[in-house]
Write a protein that holds these residues in place. Structure first.
Motif, PDB file in Angstrom:
ATOM      1  N   GLU A   7       0.800  -1.223   0.000  1.00  0.00           N
ATOM      2  CA  GLU A   7       0.000   0.000   0.000  1.00  0.00           C
ATOM      3  C   GLU A   7       0.835   1.276   0.000  1.00  0.00           C
ATOM      4  O   GLU A   7       0.278   2.361  -0.127  1.00  0.00           O
ATOM      5  N   VAL A   8       2.149   1.173   0.162  1.00  0.00           N
ATOM      6  CA  VAL A   8       2.995   2.359   0.310  1.00  0.00           C
ATOM      7  C   VAL A   8       4.116   2.336  -0.715  1.00  0.00           C
ATOM      8  O   VAL A   8       4.779   1.316  -0.905  1.00  0.00           O
ATOM      9  N   LEU A   9       4.328   3.486  -1.363  1.00  0.00           N
ATOM     10  CA  LEU A   9       5.472   3.664  -2.245  1.00  0.00           C
ATOM     11  C   LEU A   9       6.231   4.898  -1.770  1.00  0.00           C
ATOM     12  O   LEU A   9       5.677   5.993  -1.750  1.00  0.00           O
ATOM     13  N   VAL A  10       7.489   4.690  -1.365  1.00  0.00           N
ATOM     14  CA  VAL A  10       8.342   5.796  -0.940  1.00  0.00           C
ATOM     15  C   VAL A  10       9.066   6.291  -2.187  1.00  0.00           C
ATOM     16  O   VAL A  10       9.852   5.561  -2.789  1.00  0.00           O
ATOM     17  N   CYS A  11       8.776   7.526  -2.587  1.00  0.00           N
ATOM     18  CA  CYS A  11       9.291   8.074  -3.842  1.00  0.00           C
ATOM     19  C   CYS A  11      10.666   8.706  -3.678  1.00  0.00           C
ATOM     20  O   CYS A  11      10.966   9.324  -2.661  1.00  0.00           O
ATOM     21  N   THR A  12      11.470   8.549  -4.711  1.00  0.00           N
ATOM     22  CA  THR A  12      12.773   9.195  -4.831  1.00  0.00           C
ATOM     23  C   THR A  12      12.869   9.697  -6.268  1.00  0.00           C
ATOM     24  O   THR A  12      12.006   9.369  -7.094  1.00  0.00           O
ATOM     25  N   PRO A  13      13.901  10.439  -6.607  1.00  0.00           N
ATOM     26  CA  PRO A  13      14.064  10.844  -8.009  1.00  0.00           C
ATOM     27  C   PRO A  13      14.255   9.644  -8.952  1.00  0.00           C
ATOM     28  O   PRO A  13      14.049   9.755 -10.157  1.00  0.00           O
ATOM     29  N   THR A  15      12.439   6.809  -8.690  1.00  0.00           N
ATOM     30  CA  THR A  15      11.194   6.045  -8.782  1.00  0.00           C
ATOM     31  C   THR A  15      10.719   6.035 -10.223  1.00  0.00           C
ATOM     32  O   THR A  15      10.682   7.066 -10.889  1.00  0.00           O
ATOM     33  N   GLU A  16      10.355   4.855 -10.700  1.00  0.00           N
ATOM     34  CA  GLU A  16       9.968   4.693 -12.097  1.00  0.00           C
ATOM     35  C   GLU A  16       8.458   4.767 -12.269  1.00  0.00           C
ATOM     36  O   GLU A  16       7.689   4.505 -11.348  1.00  0.00           O
ATOM     37  N   GLU A  17       8.050   5.083 -13.482  1.00  0.00           N
ATOM     38  CA  GLU A  17       6.640   5.204 -13.820  1.00  0.00           C
ATOM     39  C   GLU A  17       5.882   3.913 -13.518  1.00  0.00           C
ATOM     40  O   GLU A  17       4.744   3.952 -13.033  1.00  0.00           O
ATOM     41  N   GLU A  18       6.492   2.761 -13.770  1.00  0.00           N
ATOM     42  CA  GLU A  18       5.821   1.476 -13.550  1.00  0.00           C
ATOM     43  C   GLU A  18       5.456   1.267 -12.084  1.00  0.00           C
ATOM     44  O   GLU A  18       4.399   0.725 -11.771  1.00  0.00           O
ATOM     45  N   GLU A  19       6.332   1.712 -11.181  1.00  0.00           N
ATOM     46  CA  GLU A  19       6.066   1.568  -9.755  1.00  0.00           C
ATOM     47  C   GLU A  19       4.855   2.406  -9.338  1.00  0.00           C
ATOM     48  O   GLU A  19       3.997   1.945  -8.586  1.00  0.00           O
ATOM     49  N   VAL A  20       4.802   3.630  -9.846  1.00  0.00           N
ATOM     50  CA  VAL A  20       3.697   4.536  -9.532  1.00  0.00           C
ATOM     51  C   VAL A  20       2.401   3.993 -10.126  1.00  0.00           C
ATOM     52  O   VAL A  20       1.361   3.957  -9.469  1.00  0.00           O
ATOM     53  N   GLU A  21       2.456   3.534 -11.368  1.00  0.00           N
ATOM     54  CA  GLU A  21       1.258   3.004 -12.020  1.00  0.00           C
ATOM     55  C   GLU A  21       0.739   1.767 -11.301  1.00  0.00           C
ATOM     56  O   GLU A  21      -0.476   1.595 -11.139  1.00  0.00           O
ATOM     57  N   LEU A  22       1.624   0.905 -10.840  1.00  0.00           N
ATOM     58  CA  LEU A  22       1.213  -0.297 -10.123  1.00  0.00           C
ATOM     59  C   LEU A  22       0.445   0.057  -8.848  1.00  0.00           C
ATOM     60  O   LEU A  22      -0.607  -0.516  -8.557  1.00  0.00           O
ATOM     61  N   LEU A  23       0.959   1.024  -8.089  1.00  0.00           N
ATOM     62  CA  LEU A  23       0.270   1.452  -6.870  1.00  0.00           C
ATOM     63  C   LEU A  23      -1.090   2.059  -7.202  1.00  0.00           C
ATOM     64  O   LEU A  23      -2.090   1.774  -6.542  1.00  0.00           O
ATOM     65  N   LEU A  24      -1.134   2.879  -8.245  1.00  0.00           N
ATOM     66  CA  LEU A  24      -2.409   3.483  -8.657  1.00  0.00           C
ATOM     67  C   LEU A  24      -3.416   2.413  -9.061  1.00  0.00           C
ATOM     68  O   LEU A  24      -4.593   2.495  -8.707  1.00  0.00           O
ATOM     69  N   ARG A  25      -2.980   1.413  -9.788  1.00  0.00           N
ATOM     70  CA  ARG A  25      -3.886   0.334 -10.206  1.00  0.00           C
ATOM     71  C   ARG A  25      -4.421  -0.427  -8.995  1.00  0.00           C
ATOM     72  O   ARG A  25      -5.584  -0.803  -8.962  1.00  0.00           O
ATOM     73  N   GLY A  42       6.511  11.251  -0.262  1.00  0.00           N
ATOM     74  CA  GLY A  42       7.551  12.057  -0.904  1.00  0.00           C
ATOM     75  C   GLY A  42       7.355  12.193  -2.397  1.00  0.00           C
ATOM     76  O   GLY A  42       8.314  12.234  -3.161  1.00  0.00           O
ATOM     77  N   ALA A  43       6.104  12.288  -2.833  1.00  0.00           N
ATOM     78  CA  ALA A  43       5.801  12.368  -4.266  1.00  0.00           C
ATOM     79  C   ALA A  43       6.385  13.613  -4.917  1.00  0.00           C
ATOM     80  O   ALA A  43       6.560  13.650  -6.134  1.00  0.00           O
ATOM     81  N   ASP A  44       6.717  14.620  -4.122  1.00  0.00           N
ATOM     82  CA  ASP A  44       7.334  15.831  -4.669  1.00  0.00           C
ATOM     83  C   ASP A  44       8.737  15.552  -5.210  1.00  0.00           C
ATOM     84  O   ASP A  44       9.280  16.351  -5.959  1.00  0.00           O
ATOM     85  N   LYS A  45       9.318  14.404  -4.883  1.00  0.00           N
ATOM     86  CA  LYS A  45      10.657  14.046  -5.351  1.00  0.00           C
ATOM     87  C   LYS A  45      10.649  13.366  -6.721  1.00  0.00           C
ATOM     88  O   LYS A  45      11.703  13.122  -7.294  1.00  0.00           O
ATOM     89  N   LEU A  46       9.464  13.046  -7.233  1.00  0.00           N
ATOM     90  CA  LEU A  46       9.381  12.401  -8.540  1.00  0.00           C
ATOM     91  C   LEU A  46       9.876  13.344  -9.631  1.00  0.00           C
ATOM     92  O   LEU A  46       9.633  14.547  -9.582  1.00  0.00           O
TER      93      LEU A  46
END
Length: 145
Positions: A7-13, A15-25, A42-46
């Motif tokens: 349920e949690v994705l810790v974002c860094t610069p 972080t790939e699009e696939e990781e974000v899309e997987l969480l959204l799905r 930390g989505a501001d780091k994307l």
């Protein structure tokens, strides 16, 4: 309950699009009507490209899924004014009051402790107090953490 690993994705610069899309799905698919709370920390780091894709995937999935009560939270640093994520989701922004470090630590120790008599994963950490939450970082996603 506290969010689990899926349920949690810790974002860094990095972080790939696939990781974000997987969480959204997971958060916005028709099968996600359980009580899970999905979080981007930390989505501001994307980077800009991934931020644009986050916005695109989010609004596309919200329109197509028809789930009225999804649970998806994006955490950003309020001082990161140059973040595309903050601009894209500005209409949904909620500002939380600032608390002192001591107040936050006291709250976490009270609410995130492991009940006595249980044998949780927290026992793997050698600390005087057992907490229910630990962050484990890896350069490769999905490596069995």
């Amino acid at each position: 309950p506290l969010p689990s690993y899926d349920e949690v994705l810790v974002c860094t610069p990095d972080t790939e699009e696939e990781e974000v899309e997987l969480l959204l799905r997971r958060a916005l698919s028709p099968g996600s009507r359980d009580q899970k709370i999905y979080c981007l920390l930390g989505a501001d780091k994307l980077v800009y490209k991934v931020s644009k894709q986050l916005e695109s995937h989010f609004f596309r999935l919200v329109q197509s899924s028809g789930i009225p009560n999804y649970r998806f939270i994006i955490f950003c640093n309020a001082k990161a004014h140059n973040s595309y994520v903050i601009t894209a989701f500005d209409a949904y922004k909620v500002t939380f009051p600032c608390h002192s470090k001591t107040e936050i630590q006291t709250y976490l120790k009270m609410h995130l402790s492991v009940p006595s008599g249980t044998a949780p994963v927290a026992q793997a950490f050698e600390e005087p107090y057992q907490q229910n939450v630990k962050f484990v970082f890896s350069k490769q996603a999905g490596m069995g953490k």
